[in-house]
Design an enzyme around this catalytic site. Structure first.
Site, mmCIF file in Angstrom:
data_model
loop_
_atom_site.group_PDB
_atom_site.id
_atom_site.type_symbol
_atom_site.label_atom_id
_atom_site.label_comp_id
_atom_site.label_asym_id
_atom_site.label_seq_id
_atom_site.Cartn_x
_atom_site.Cartn_y
_atom_site.Cartn_z
ATOM 1 N N CYS A 95 50.537 42.562 49.792
ATOM 2 C CA CYS A 95 49.115 42.866 49.950
ATOM 3 C C CYS A 95 48.948 44.351 49.665
ATOM 4 O O CYS A 95 49.515 45.179 50.395
ATOM 5 C CB CYS A 95 48.668 42.522 51.368
ATOM 6 S SG CYS A 95 46.937 42.898 51.624
ATOM 7 N N CYS A 130 41.090 43.757 45.635
ATOM 8 C CA CYS A 130 42.346 42.998 45.764
ATOM 9 C C CYS A 130 43.425 43.566 44.829
ATOM 10 O O CYS A 130 43.459 43.259 43.633
ATOM 11 C CB CYS A 130 42.129 41.516 45.478
ATOM 12 S SG CYS A 130 43.598 40.530 45.922
HETATM 13 O O1 PYC Z 1 44.823 43.873 48.124
HETATM 14 O O2 PYC Z 1 46.531 42.662 47.475
HETATM 15 C C1 PYC Z 1 45.499 42.812 48.136
HETATM 16 C C2 PYC Z 1 45.062 41.679 48.970
HETATM 17 C C3 PYC Z 1 45.621 40.433 49.054
HETATM 18 C C4 PYC Z 1 44.872 39.701 49.970
HETATM 19 C C5 PYC Z 1 43.865 40.525 50.434
HETATM 20 N N1 PYC Z 1 44.002 41.732 49.804
#
Ligand code: PYC
Length: 309
Positions: free
Chosen positions: A85, A235
């Site tokens: 993450c 993300c």
């Molecule tokens: O920023 O890799 C990320 C992530 C994965 C799930 C929520 N954020």
């Protein structure tokens, strides 16, 4: 149990710094499996109501297994553990700094997906992710109510199905509409028996549209995480998967900058270096802020001491 909360341009991270379970000192993927199998109540206590909510990503701070690492981390959310993450790693670095545990501007972090590194420049943190790659291009699936939807499958530290400019447009839709659309896609992948390598579930669905302002971003995304919450940040593992696709299509050169906006309009910057076997080493830059510190109490008479399931 003691935790420190932060958010990475909107996406919350909650790091357990004391009082977590003893998972031994094996490789982090083994410890994550132990957490899933024997201590799931800890994940629930941290992420679920009444202490948490659907978007909270938790992280258990542990001793690393791999040599020369400064810390180990096992991330989890409202459903299960996560491979990697990146928003959480940026939150972890803010947390280590807050704890006075960040003595240099470079550190190595052990995770169940492999070792990642973080470089700190003021409040900005650049995470170099594990090796990422695309496995499928232009895979078509039938999605009830939407017809045929075409996307790519890529590994960005988690498995992603990436879809360009199909379904409800991010600019015109609510998070609820986008969530319902992405849920339908996830279900359609399962129903069609489409999985990632080794039969692993493609548990993150990532929708891309052109950005509302091309001066600040190259693209805008919406990422549905396993557990049904959407990522408030762009993300980082999803951006890594996107970079793997851009690299494979020859649409972004090594070292070239890609600015990925979230549904909230905040941006992560990404770039990559080429590795062997058409894999890439993505680098993602973002910022996090500390929001609080808590001590959790577990009363034997509390029916929701370990979360509401
Ligand atoms: O920023 O890799 C990320 C992530 C994965 C799930 C929520 N954020």
């Amino acid at each position: 149990m003691k935790v420190i909360d932060s958010h990475t341009i909107g996406e919350p991270t909650r790091i357990v710094i004391e009082g977590g379970p003893d998972l031994g000192n094996g490789p982090l993927c083994e410890r994550a499996a132990k957490l899933n199998a024997h201590h799931d109540h800890i994940r629930r206590a941290v992420c679920l109501e009444p202490r948490g909510h659907d978007a909270v990503v938790g992280g258990l701070l542990v001793e690393p297994y791999e040599a020369d690492c400064d810390a180990g981390i096992i991330f989890f959310n409202n459903r299960s553990t996560l491979g990697m993450c990146i928003h959480g790693t940026i939150g972890l670095i803010a947390t280590l700094r807050h704890m006075g545990r960040l003595s240099t501007s470079f550190c190595r972090i052990d995770t169940p997906a492999g070792v990642v590194t973080a470089e700190v420049d003021g409040n900005k943190v650049s995470v170099t992710n594990v090796a990422c790659y695309r496995t499928h291009k232009n895979l078509s699936i039938a999605v009830p109510g939407y017809g045929t939807i075409t996307g790519d499958i890529a590994w960005g530290g988690n498995w992603f199905f990436l879809i360009n400019s199909q379904g409800p447009a991010i600019a015109d839709s609510t998070a609820r509409e986008l969530t319902l659309f992405a849920e339908l896609i996830r279900k359609a992948l399962i129903d069609a028996g489409i999985s990632a390598i080794d039969g692993r579930e493609i548990d993150h669905i990532e929708l891309f549209w052109p950005p509302s302002d091309s001066k600040i971003a190259d693209s805008c995304n919406f990422v549905l995480c396993p557990g049904g919450a959407y990522d408030r940040s762009p993300c980082g593992t999803g951006l890594s998967a996107k970079l793997a696709c851009l690299a494979a299509d020859g649409e972004l050169e090594p070292g070239e900058l890609w600015r990925q906006a979230s549904i909230l309009g905040q941006v992560f910057e990404g770039s990559y270096q080429l590795l062997e076997d058409c894999k890439i080493s993505p680098r993602v830059t973002g910022e996090a802020w500390i929001t609080g510190e808590s001590t959790y109490h577990f009363d034997a008479n509390d029916p929701f001491a370990y979360g509401m399931v």
